[in-house]
Write a protein that holds these residues in place. Structure first.
Motif, PDB file in Angstrom:
ATOM      1  N   MET A   1     -16.561  -8.748  13.874  1.00 49.22           N
ATOM      2  CA  MET A   1     -16.764  -7.816  14.969  1.00 49.22           C
ATOM      3  C   MET A   1     -17.870  -6.838  14.600  1.00 49.22           C
ATOM      4  SD  MET A   1     -14.045  -5.205  16.738  1.00 49.22           S
ATOM      5  CE  MET A   1     -12.901  -6.534  17.140  1.00 49.22           C
ATOM      6  N   MET A   2     -18.998  -6.965  15.261  1.00 47.58           N
ATOM      7  CA  MET A   2     -20.111  -6.078  14.964  1.00 47.58           C
ATOM      8  C   MET A   2     -19.862  -4.719  15.589  1.00 47.58           C
ATOM      9  SD  MET A   2     -24.211  -6.586  15.452  1.00 47.58           S
ATOM     10  CE  MET A   2     -24.411  -5.748  17.018  1.00 47.58           C
ATOM     11  N   LEU A   3     -19.961  -3.673  14.765  1.00 50.36           N
ATOM     12  CA  LEU A   3     -19.771  -2.319  15.256  1.00 50.36           C
ATOM     13  C   LEU A   3     -21.088  -1.610  15.517  1.00 50.36           C
ATOM     14  CD1 LEU A   3     -16.791  -0.949  13.147  1.00 50.36           C
ATOM     15  CD2 LEU A   3     -16.773  -1.799  15.488  1.00 50.36           C
ATOM     16  N   GLY A   4     -22.105  -1.896  14.708  1.00 48.83           N
ATOM     17  CA  GLY A   4     -23.364  -1.200  14.900  1.00 48.83           C
ATOM     18  C   GLY A   4     -24.359  -1.531  13.817  1.00 48.83           C
TER      19      GLY A   4
ATOM     20  N   GLU B   1     -29.767  -2.554   9.577  1.00 44.59           N
ATOM     21  CA  GLU B   1     -29.103  -3.840   9.396  1.00 44.59           C
ATOM     22  C   GLU B   1     -27.795  -3.862  10.182  1.00 44.59           C
ATOM     23  OE1 GLU B   1     -27.331  -1.243   6.130  1.00 44.59           O
ATOM     24  OE2 GLU B   1     -29.159  -1.404   7.328  1.00 44.59           O
ATOM     25  N   PRO B   2     -27.443  -5.009  10.816  1.00 42.36           N
ATOM     26  CA  PRO B   2     -26.174  -5.085  11.541  1.00 42.36           C
ATOM     27  C   PRO B   2     -24.990  -4.954  10.582  1.00 42.36           C
ATOM     28  CG  PRO B   2     -27.653  -6.877  12.167  1.00 42.36           C
ATOM     29  CD  PRO B   2     -28.240  -6.238  10.954  1.00 42.36           C
ATOM     30  N   LEU B   3     -23.981  -4.229  11.001  1.00 47.27           N
ATOM     31  CA  LEU B   3     -22.756  -4.069  10.223  1.00 47.27           C
ATOM     32  C   LEU B   3     -21.572  -4.556  11.038  1.00 47.27           C
ATOM     33  CD1 LEU B   3     -23.091  -0.532   8.561  1.00 47.27           C
ATOM     34  CD2 LEU B   3     -23.480  -2.769   7.522  1.00 47.27           C
ATOM     35  N   ALA B   4     -20.726  -5.362  10.422  1.00 47.46           N
ATOM     36  CA  ALA B   4     -19.547  -5.895  11.100  1.00 47.46           C
ATOM     37  C   ALA B   4     -18.342  -5.747  10.192  1.00 47.46           C
ATOM     38  CB  ALA B   4     -19.762  -7.367  11.458  1.00 47.46           C
ATOM     39  N   VAL B   5     -17.160  -5.741  10.804  1.00 47.58           N
ATOM     40  CA  VAL B   5     -15.918  -5.691  10.049  1.00 47.58           C
ATOM     41  C   VAL B   5     -15.005  -6.808  10.514  1.00 47.58           C
ATOM     42  CG1 VAL B   5     -15.961  -3.220   9.557  1.00 47.58           C
ATOM     43  CG2 VAL B   5     -14.911  -4.041  11.669  1.00 47.58           C
TER      44      VAL B   5
ATOM     45  N   GLY C   1     -11.262  10.207  16.973  1.00 52.27           N
ATOM     46  CA  GLY C   1     -12.348  10.622  17.837  1.00 52.27           C
ATOM     47  C   GLY C   1     -12.041  10.345  19.293  1.00 52.27           C
ATOM     48  N   GLY C   2     -13.076  10.092  20.069  1.00 54.00           N
ATOM     49  CA  GLY C   2     -12.914   9.849  21.491  1.00 54.00           C
ATOM     50  C   GLY C   2     -12.427   8.449  21.793  1.00 54.00           C
ATOM     51  N   LEU C   3     -12.088   8.241  23.070  1.00 54.39           N
ATOM     52  CA  LEU C   3     -11.598   6.941  23.513  1.00 54.39           C
ATOM     53  C   LEU C   3     -12.691   5.884  23.586  1.00 54.39           C
ATOM     54  CD1 LEU C   3      -9.032   7.450  26.419  1.00 54.39           C
ATOM     55  CD2 LEU C   3      -8.693   6.218  24.284  1.00 54.39           C
ATOM     56  N   TYR C   4     -13.937   6.303  23.680  1.00 55.58           N
ATOM     57  CA  TYR C   4     -15.010   5.325  23.870  1.00 55.58           C
ATOM     58  C   TYR C   4     -14.993   4.268  22.774  1.00 55.58           C
ATOM     59  CZ  TYR C   4     -19.560   3.371  25.032  1.00 55.58           C
ATOM     60  OH  TYR C   4     -20.568   2.507  25.394  1.00 55.58           O
ATOM     61  N   LEU C   5     -14.946   4.698  21.530  1.00 61.91           N
ATOM     62  CA  LEU C   5     -14.982   3.765  20.411  1.00 61.91           C
ATOM     63  C   LEU C   5     -13.766   2.844  20.432  1.00 61.91           C
ATOM     64  CD1 LEU C   5     -16.110   2.672  17.771  1.00 61.91           C
ATOM     65  CD2 LEU C   5     -15.029   4.591  16.582  1.00 61.91           C
ATOM     66  N   ALA C   6     -12.567   3.388  20.688  1.00 62.52           N
ATOM     67  CA  ALA C   6     -11.354   2.572  20.726  1.00 62.52           C
ATOM     68  C   ALA C   6     -11.438   1.517  21.825  1.00 62.52           C
ATOM     69  CB  ALA C   6     -10.137   3.464  20.932  1.00 62.52           C
ATOM     70  N   ARG C   7     -11.947   1.896  22.987  1.00 58.30           N
ATOM     71  CA  ARG C   7     -12.053   0.928  24.085  1.00 58.30           C
ATOM     72  C   ARG C   7     -13.112  -0.131  23.785  1.00 58.30           C
ATOM     73  NH1 ARG C   7     -11.854   5.010  29.246  1.00 58.30           N
ATOM     74  NH2 ARG C   7     -13.583   5.902  28.092  1.00 58.30           N
ATOM     75  N   GLN C   8     -14.177   0.265  23.110  1.00 60.89           N
ATOM     76  CA  GLN C   8     -15.199  -0.711  22.746  1.00 60.89           C
ATOM     77  C   GLN C   8     -14.636  -1.740  21.769  1.00 60.89           C
ATOM     78  OE1 GLN C   8     -18.708   0.627  20.439  1.00 60.89           O
ATOM     79  NE2 GLN C   8     -19.943  -0.290  22.059  1.00 60.89           N
ATOM     80  N   ILE C   9     -13.837  -1.301  20.805  1.00 60.63           N
ATOM     81  CA  ILE C   9     -13.195  -2.239  19.876  1.00 60.63           C
ATOM     82  C   ILE C   9     -12.269  -3.177  20.632  1.00 60.63           C
ATOM     83  CG2 ILE C   9     -11.558  -2.397  17.959  1.00 60.63           C
ATOM     84  CD1 ILE C   9     -12.806   0.209  16.893  1.00 60.63           C
ATOM     85  N   ALA C  10     -11.535  -2.646  21.614  1.00 59.90           N
ATOM     86  CA  ALA C  10     -10.643  -3.494  22.412  1.00 59.90           C
ATOM     87  C   ALA C  10     -11.436  -4.575  23.145  1.00 59.90           C
ATOM     88  CB  ALA C  10      -9.866  -2.636  23.406  1.00 59.90           C
ATOM     89  N   LEU C  11     -12.561  -4.222  23.730  1.00 58.44           N
ATOM     90  CA  LEU C  11     -13.382  -5.205  24.439  1.00 58.44           C
ATOM     91  C   LEU C  11     -13.875  -6.294  23.502  1.00 58.44           C
ATOM     92  CD1 LEU C  11     -15.565  -2.943  26.767  1.00 58.44           C
ATOM     93  CD2 LEU C  11     -13.653  -4.391  27.439  1.00 58.44           C
ATOM     94  N   ARG C  12     -14.265  -5.907  22.316  1.00 52.25           N
ATOM     95  CA  ARG C  12     -14.816  -6.890  21.381  1.00 52.25           C
ATOM     96  C   ARG C  12     -13.723  -7.772  20.786  1.00 52.25           C
ATOM     97  NH1 ARG C  12     -19.981  -3.638  18.727  1.00 52.25           N
ATOM     98  NH2 ARG C  12     -20.913  -3.214  20.767  1.00 52.25           N
ATOM     99  N   ALA C  13     -12.537  -7.206  20.590  1.00 52.13           N
ATOM    100  CA  ALA C  13     -11.418  -8.036  20.155  1.00 52.13           C
ATOM    101  C   ALA C  13     -11.049  -9.032  21.245  1.00 52.13           C
ATOM    102  CB  ALA C  13     -10.226  -7.163  19.790  1.00 52.13           C
TER     103      ALA C  13
END
Length: 242
Positions: free
Chosen positions: A39-42, A48-52, A66-78
């Motif tokens: 899962m690429m985060l940024g 360089e691309p970083l993924a976890v 932090g904010g909900l934006y990051l959590a929702r983005q992780i949900a979309l990518r999962a």
């Protein structure tokens, strides 16, 4: 993501993420490509691309501060990797963009790949390698242990709007922590929780809206979030709050 992209597991070591199957349309909609399911985060400090490896063959805990934006983005990518998404929350309206992004099943009803639940104990689907499970616990700054990760291929992600001393157990037991910008008092608390050096918790106060610190055992990675145009249509512009 190219083969030269860096993959980190939640212990901070190089890792090859497992492969999952998902339709090309879903992958194009919500997620940038990644090498074998990572899962690429940024991007890192050198671009360089970083993924976890968020979805793994071992029970995994994550904390997002932090904010909900990051959590929702992780949900979309999962979701794009073919995972089940269970969202336990007291603010279901905030998660409707993710539910809508999952689309509809053959019967015209909302897809069961993303389910909203109340903040109370409940049975979970059995995760497998082909259908991993991401449980998102959006229950405030001191979350209860309602859905602990007990099975392989289950990751429980705790969404904390801010750090609180009573959340130290949740934070310290996490395999991976993602930190957005913190005010000085909370950054100092983070320093106490994780025994950070002064320059590290100072860095937490200076992050921009699109910057995140990924932290795990022997890992401290500074990255800039990457958001696709399709994700921006679903979530809006990158931001720290919500």
């Amino acid at each position: 993501m190219s083969s030269s992209s860096r993959l980190l597991d939640t212990r901070g070591r190089g890792a090859v993420a497992p492969e999952f199957l998902v339709s090309p349309n879903m992958l194009d909609l919500v997620s940038p490509s990644a090498d074998r399911g990572g899962m690429m985060l940024g991007q890192g400090v050198k671009g360089e691309p970083l993924a976890v490896s968020v979805l793994r063959p071992t029970p995994t805990r994550m904390v997002v501060v932090g904010g909900l934006y990051l959590a929702r983005q992780i949900a979309l990518r999962a979701m794009a990797t073919g995972a089940w998404i269970i969202i336990a929350t007291g603010r279901p309206q905030a998660w409707q963009p993710v539910v809508r992004a999952a689309g509809q099943g053959p019967d015209g009803r909302p897809s069961q790949l993303v389910q909203l639940r109340r903040l109370s104990p409940a049975d979970l689907p059995r995760p497998t390698e082909d259908m991993p499970l991401l449980v998102i616990h959006d229950g405030g700054h001191v979350p209860q242990e309602l859905f602990p990760p007990r099975a392989a291929w289950q990751t429980t992600m705790y969404v904390l709007p801010y750090l609180h001393p009573q959340a130290s157990s949740t934070a310290n037991n996490a395999d991976l922590v993602l930190l957005q910008r913190l005010p000085m008092g909370q950054a100092q608390l983070a320093g106490q929780m994780w025994r950070l050096r002064p320059q590290m918790f100072q860095q937490l106060t200076q992050l921009k809206d699109d910057q995140v610190i990924a932290m795990g055992q022997d890992m401290w990675a500074h990255l800039r979030l990457y958001t696709t145009p399709a994700e921006q249509q679903i979530l809006g512009a990158v931001r720290r709050g919500d």
